[in-house]
Design a protein around this motif. Structure first.
Motif, PDB file in Angstrom:
ATOM      1  N   ALA A   1       0.814  -1.256  -0.108  1.00 54.57           N
ATOM      2  CA  ALA A   1      -0.156  -0.104   0.019  1.00 54.57           C
ATOM      3  C   ALA A   1       0.890   1.258  -0.248  1.00 54.57           C
ATOM      4  N   LEU A   2       2.119   1.058   0.584  1.00 55.02           N
ATOM      5  CA  LEU A   2       2.669   2.182   0.693  1.00 55.02           C
ATOM      6  C   LEU A   2       4.108   2.494  -0.161  1.00 55.02           C
ATOM      7  N   LYS A   3       3.880   1.212  -1.076  1.00 58.07           N
ATOM      8  CA  LYS A   3       4.929   1.160  -2.057  1.00 58.07           C
ATOM      9  C   LYS A   3       6.519   1.282  -1.484  1.00 58.07           C
ATOM     10  N   ILE A   4       6.736   0.734  -0.447  1.00 54.82           N
ATOM     11  CA  ILE A   4       8.178   0.628   0.114  1.00 54.82           C
ATOM     12  C   ILE A   4       8.486  -0.763   0.335  1.00 54.82           C
ATOM     13  N   PRO A   5      10.092  -0.696   0.076  1.00 48.89           N
ATOM     14  CA  PRO A   5      10.641  -2.068   0.533  1.00 48.89           C
ATOM     15  C   PRO A   5      10.683  -2.341   1.703  1.00 48.89           C
ATOM     16  N   ALA A   6      10.802  -3.700   2.175  1.00 47.92           N
ATOM     17  CA  ALA A   6      10.862  -4.258   3.502  1.00 47.92           C
ATOM     18  C   ALA A   6      11.932  -3.334   4.246  1.00 47.92           C
ATOM     19  N   ALA A   7      12.876  -3.244   3.863  1.00 48.58           N
ATOM     20  CA  ALA A   7      14.168  -2.327   4.499  1.00 48.58           C
ATOM     21  C   ALA A   7      13.486  -0.971   5.217  1.00 48.58           C
ATOM     22  N   ALA A   8      12.468  -0.600   4.671  1.00 45.40           N
ATOM     23  CA  ALA A   8      11.903   0.729   5.365  1.00 45.40           C
ATOM     24  C   ALA A   8      11.474   0.529   6.522  1.00 45.40           C
ATOM     25  N   LEU A   9      11.058  -0.569   6.961  1.00 43.16           N
ATOM     26  CA  LEU A   9      10.764  -0.892   8.375  1.00 43.16           C
ATOM     27  C   LEU A   9      11.780  -0.524   9.206  1.00 43.16           C
ATOM     28  N   PHE A  10      12.892  -0.503   8.995  1.00 43.17           N
ATOM     29  CA  PHE A  10      13.969  -0.249   9.912  1.00 43.17           C
ATOM     30  C   PHE A  10      13.983   1.248  10.026  1.00 43.17           C
ATOM     31  N   SER A  11      13.019   1.814  10.847  1.00 39.94           N
ATOM     32  CA  SER A  11      12.878   3.475  10.892  1.00 39.94           C
ATOM     33  C   SER A  11      11.983   3.774  11.761  1.00 39.94           C
ATOM     34  N   THR A  12      11.912   5.096  12.220  1.00 36.97           N
ATOM     35  CA  THR A  12      10.764   5.620  12.899  1.00 36.97           C
ATOM     36  C   THR A  12       9.410   5.215  12.436  1.00 36.97           C
ATOM     37  N   LEU A  13       9.056   5.706  11.034  1.00 33.78           N
ATOM     38  CA  LEU A  13       7.745   5.252  10.556  1.00 33.78           C
ATOM     39  C   LEU A  13       7.499   3.678  10.639  1.00 33.78           C
ATOM     40  N   GLY A  14       8.570   2.924  10.485  1.00 34.48           N
ATOM     41  CA  GLY A  14       8.347   1.210  10.275  1.00 34.48           C
ATOM     42  C   GLY A  14       8.007   1.034  11.622  1.00 34.48           C
ATOM     43  N   ARG A  15       8.583   1.520  12.736  1.00 36.02           N
ATOM     44  CA  ARG A  15       8.184   1.402  13.933  1.00 36.02           C
ATOM     45  C   ARG A  15       6.702   1.540  14.259  1.00 36.02           C
ATOM     46  N   THR A  16       6.283   2.730  13.978  1.00 37.33           N
ATOM     47  CA  THR A  16       5.035   3.234  14.136  1.00 37.33           C
ATOM     48  C   THR A  16       3.900   2.344  13.265  1.00 37.33           C
ATOM     49  N   ALA A  17       4.182   1.970  12.043  1.00 40.13           N
ATOM     50  CA  ALA A  17       3.576   1.081  11.091  1.00 40.13           C
ATOM     51  C   ALA A  17       3.389  -0.314  12.037  1.00 40.13           C
ATOM     52  N   ALA A  18       4.594  -0.850  12.430  1.00 43.56           N
ATOM     53  CA  ALA A  18       4.642  -2.056  13.033  1.00 43.56           C
ATOM     54  C   ALA A  18       3.612  -2.128  14.307  1.00 43.56           C
ATOM     55  N   ARG A  19       3.258  -1.108  14.849  1.00 43.24           N
ATOM     56  CA  ARG A  19       2.583  -1.176  15.931  1.00 43.24           C
ATOM     57  C   ARG A  19       0.862  -1.260  15.406  1.00 43.24           C
ATOM     58  N   GLY A  20       0.794  -0.446  14.284  1.00 42.79           N
ATOM     59  CA  GLY A  20      -0.577  -0.699  13.765  1.00 42.79           C
ATOM     60  C   GLY A  20      -0.807  -2.170  13.149  1.00 42.79           C
ATOM     61  N   LEU A  21       0.351  -2.635  12.431  1.00 42.65           N
ATOM     62  CA  LEU A  21      -0.065  -3.870  12.056  1.00 42.65           C
ATOM     63  C   LEU A  21      -0.178  -5.000  13.169  1.00 42.65           C
ATOM     64  N   GLU A  22       0.623  -4.924  14.121  1.00 43.14           N
ATOM     65  CA  GLU A  22       0.249  -6.042  15.057  1.00 43.14           C
ATOM     66  C   GLU A  22      -1.174  -5.770  15.854  1.00 43.14           C
ATOM     67  N   THR A  23      -1.530  -4.661  15.926  1.00 42.88           N
ATOM     68  CA  THR A  23      -2.891  -4.363  16.443  1.00 42.88           C
ATOM     69  C   THR A  23      -3.805  -5.113  15.602  1.00 42.88           C
ATOM     70  N   GLN A  24      -3.739  -5.003  14.264  1.00 44.29           N
ATOM     71  CA  GLN A  24      -4.632  -5.691  13.155  1.00 44.29           C
ATOM     72  C   GLN A  24      -4.661  -7.178  13.388  1.00 44.29           C
ATOM     73  N   LEU A  25      -3.388  -7.783  13.902  1.00 47.16           N
ATOM     74  CA  LEU A  25      -3.351  -9.157  14.307  1.00 47.16           C
ATOM     75  C   LEU A  25      -4.041  -9.169  15.613  1.00 47.16           C
ATOM     76  N   ALA A  26      -3.694  -8.548  16.450  1.00 48.79           N
ATOM     77  CA  ALA A  26      -4.218  -8.566  17.575  1.00 48.79           C
ATOM     78  C   ALA A  26      -5.693  -8.366  17.875  1.00 48.79           C
ATOM     79  N   VAL A  27      -6.251  -7.737  17.070  1.00 49.55           N
ATOM     80  CA  VAL A  27      -7.772  -7.796  17.290  1.00 49.55           C
ATOM     81  C   VAL A  27      -8.343  -9.266  16.522  1.00 49.55           C
ATOM     82  N   GLN A  28      -7.774  -9.526  15.558  1.00 48.84           N
ATOM     83  CA  GLN A  28      -8.061 -10.885  14.953  1.00 48.84           C
ATOM     84  C   GLN A  28      -8.176 -11.944  16.008  1.00 48.84           C
ATOM     85  N   TRP A  29      -6.895 -11.943  16.644  1.00 48.90           N
ATOM     86  CA  TRP A  29      -6.693 -13.047  17.615  1.00 48.90           C
ATOM     87  C   TRP A  29      -7.394 -13.000  18.778  1.00 48.90           C
ATOM     88  N   LEU A  30      -7.815 -11.655  19.071  1.00 52.71           N
ATOM     89  CA  LEU A  30      -8.858 -11.538  20.363  1.00 52.71           C
ATOM     90  C   LEU A  30     -10.269 -12.165  20.135  1.00 52.71           C
TER      91      LEU A  30
END
Lengths: 574, 166
Positions: free
Chosen positions: A413-442
């Motif tokens: 969706a963001l048209k960025i490579p996996a290496a972009a995750l190693f960043s401030t924005l990657g950290r912020t995005a990861a929080r959202g992504l695991e929330t997506q998983l967490a709410v499904q697991w809930l």
């Protein structure tokens, strides 16, 4: 001359996290120090107490994360005494954990971190019709996206701002050149901020149902103190469980139609932040959400492991019981260890404060001396980052399908490579992504609970080892979890039915730790290196990176000051 | 005194007495300690008043403020007065405060809580703070002697407020 930017406290109120960033000639951060400026040392309070009571004290460590400390605490006692909790207790703990994670992450995004990216004052200039068009484009399934809705939000906001009390929106750098969202995106974010504010007070009722009360839900060594009788009216019954189901449905809707679309929309305006704030590149997670008992690590939904040097091809095994893995150093911390030792595994851990810093108030700390009340935890001698990014990368690198799916979708969706995750924005995005998983697991965990109850199993606790007479004279244990901001572990040493030693290594100690004996920076320090600063007097860029970790250094005291300026004053907890 | 798990399904009691503070930071725990003290006579206000130990929770308490007629916060209040001094503040005095945004979702920030309630237009009409001047805010369990001695007087203040409000 080096410019030294001091942000103290990062969390706005004194006695907290202090960041000193040294700017180089090009206006980038050349070196950084992260300091915890107040001692807590809770371990001292726990010594000599009944291990079965420890969770109730630990719950008070942190103002919001009550449940994760209680969970780590009961798990460490159970680990020491060889207690296995019943299936229902495991599921209920997972539900409590996931509820906390979803609530905490949504609150973090909208009520803390979004304000680093969203200019509230600019939102007042937005056109409600254009905002509605934007909102429908960003999230076609969002319930509220009419021009009238956004007009009402703008009116509410204007009234609030005009009252002369920015209140919640105070102490930000409104108008800073690093804010890039158009007014409409800002107004949309404000609207969703309000939605999230209303929603978060509902979701936490799940803790009340299973924990008996909230704040400070009840835990129990051996299981959960949640009596269940589907048809009864003096225990958790089907009516109560249906309410939980509705709250989970609501949470999923908030995450899927507000949080994730907003996160991606905001992120798309800040591509440069995929290049900033990466830091260590070393990640650690103990894992959590057991499916077949806490001892079956392979069953965890959040896998355990460590990644070094951004190497996603290898996830290294982690063992909290191994004396050679997790150790706390004190080279730059205001503590002393007996016999001049420099690093200790938490089972041998000591909490002896020895302040050698300058007398406050001071203008700067000495990076070559001791400079923090935080110890320096290291894994096999490596500085590690813990938290959402660590969990998502470890899940992704471990090949777990759930993680692959959300990570791939977001990168696409963001048209960025996996290496972009190693960043401030990657950290912020990861929080959202695991929330997506967490709410499904809930939702999954809730279904598991209902299935297990309907199969006739209503046991929620194993009390066969409740009496100290059944315990060995001496036992050691550890209890871990993945708190919203990262790997948390409690280590206990029980002797003659009392706590002989108790050590807690919290996520923010990993992330905010000072340098170690080898001079390796902690995760915050490392993430700040190279950060460009548009205006050193308004260090928004530093806050963006530090907030991307969701610092938890505030927990917490609650003093009200009569002069008005200091309604609250907080002490550090790390 | 503690709210049972069924309570939130009922209509909330019109008056909330909210104890705030960290019981692991010595005198910061005076709010919860005051609740314990008040619990002796809690039955007198049955159905009218809910007593709640809010710990150091901030926004998480927002849901518990809604639908109340009055809110009494009991907490440590630091003004530089002698330890154990009992303070009583009104909403007006609080309004002069500028608590600002918390830097962490983890700050059990009473100011932020009240500001959020105001933003959602859910602030109870009447709001009071009864506080005790702390002597020691540092790691430790239990109150200092002067703060402990102040509990009956602070209790009396809360009782007077409740008598006016009920």
């Amino acid at each position: 001359m080096t410019v030294r930017v001091v942000v103290d406290p990062v969390t706005r109120i004194e006695g907290h996290l202090r960041i000193e960033a040294m700017l180089n000639d090009s206006g980038h951060v050349g070196d950084a120090m992260s300091s915890g400026t107040m001692w807590r040392g809770l371990e001292v309070i726990l010594q000599g107490r009944d291990p079965r009571d420890a969770w109730a004290f630990c719950e008070r460590i942190c103002g919001v994360c009550t449940t994760v400390h209680a969970l780590a605490s009961v798990r460490c006692v159970e680990n020491a005494l060889g207690i296995t909790v019943p299936k229902n207790a495991e599921i209920i703990r997972n539900i409590m954990f996931l509820t906390q994670m979803v609530q905490d992450h949504v609150i973090h995004f909208y009520h803390l971190h979004a304000l680093d990216w969203v200019d509230i004052v600019s939102a007042l200039k937005a056109d409600p019709v254009a905002t509605a068009a934007l909102a429908q484009k960003v999230s076609p399934s969002a319930e509220k996206a009419s021009p009238g809705y956004f007009r009402d939000i703008a009116t509410t906001l204007k009234k609030y701002v005009d009252s002369g009390q920015l209140g919640l929106f105070d102490n930000a750098y409104w108008g800073h050149p690093a804010y890039k969202l158009p007014p409409e995106a800002n107004l949309m974010a404000v609207a969703h901020y309000l939605e999230a504010l209303k929603w978060q007070k509902e979701i936490i009722k799940i803790h009340t149902v299973f924990g008996g009360k909230n704040p400070h839900p009840n835990y129990l060594v051996g299981g959960m103190a949640s009596a269940i009788n589907l048809q009864g009216d003096s225990a958790i019954n089907i009516e109560r469980l249906n309410m939980v189901k509705d709250l989970i449905t609501q949470a999923k809707q908030i995450v899927d139609t507000l949080y994730i679309p907003d996160l991606l929309a905001v992120a798309s305006f800040y591509p440069e932040w995929t290049q900033i704030g990466g830091g260590l590149g070393n990640y650690l997670a103990y894992g959590d959400i057991p499916q077949h008992g806490i001892s079956d690590v392979s069953s965890f939904k959040f896998p355990r492991g460590a990644i070094l040097n951004k190497n996603l091809a290898e996830v290294l095994p982690v063992d909290p019981a191994d004396a050679g893995q997790v150790q706390e150093e004190i080279t730059h911390s205001w503590y002393e260890y007996s016999g001049g030792k420099t690093a200790l595994h938490p089972w041998e851990g000591e909490t002896s404060p020895k302040y050698t810093g300058p007398k406050p108030p001071y203008t700067q700390l000495d990076e070559n001396a001791k400079y923090s009340w935080l110890k320096t935890p290291r894994w096999k001698g490596n500085a590690m980052e813990v938290g959402p990014l660590a969990r998502v990368l470890i899940g992704f690198a471990s090949g777990h399908g759930d993680f692959k799916e959300v990570v791939t979708a977001a990168l696409g969706a963001l048209k960025i490579p996996a290496a972009a995750l190693f960043s401030t924005l990657g950290r912020t995005a990861a929080r959202g992504l695991e929330t997506q998983l967490a709410v499904q697991w809930l939702k999954d965990e809730f279904d598991n609970l209902i299935a297990n109850l309907k199969a006739g199993d209503s046991t929620t606790a194993d009390t066969s080892k409740w009496e100290p007479s059944t315990w060995p004279a001496e036992a050691k244990g550890y209890g871990f979890t993945e708190a919203p901001r990262g790997a948390l572990c409690h280590w206990i040493h029980i002797k003659d039915a009392k706590i002989a030693n108790y050590q807690i290594v919290v996520p923010s100690t990993w992330n905010a730790s000072p340098k170690d004996a080898k001079g390796q920076h902690g995760a915050y320090e490392s993430a700040l290196l190279g950060t460009p600063m548009a205006d050193p007097k308004r260090p928004l860029e530093i806050l963006r990176t530090i907030h991307s970790f969701d610092p938890c250094l505030a927990c917490a005291s609650h003093v009200i000051g009569k002069d008005g300026r200091k309604l609250s004053e907080f002490l550090i907890r790390v | 005194m503690m709210s049972g798990y069924l309570n939130f399904l009922r209509e909330p009691a019109p008056i909330l007495v909210l104890g705030l503070g960290n019981t692991l930071l010595s005198d910061d725990g005076v709010g919860p300690a005051l609740l314990d003290h008040l619990s002796i006579s809690a039955q007198r206000w049955e159905g009218q008043v809910e007593f709640m130990d809010g710990g150091t929770q901030g926004l998480a308490l927002l849901g518990r403020l809604c639908g109340r007629k009055a809110l009494i916060i009991v907490d440590a209040v630091k003004t530089g007065a002698p330890p154990g001094t009992v303070h009583r503040m009104t909403l007006g005095e609080l309004r002069s405060a500028n608590p600002g945004r918390a830097g962490s979702a983890h700050e059990g920030n009473a100011g932020e809580l009240l500001a959020a309630a105001q933003l959602l237009d859910e602030l109870p009409d009447r709001l009071f703070v009864v506080g005790v001047e702390p002597k020691k805010i540092a790691t430790g369990h239990g109150l200092s002697a002067p703060v402990k001695r102040a509990l009956p007087e602070a209790s009396k203040e809360v009782h007077e407020l409740l008598t006016q409000l009920c």
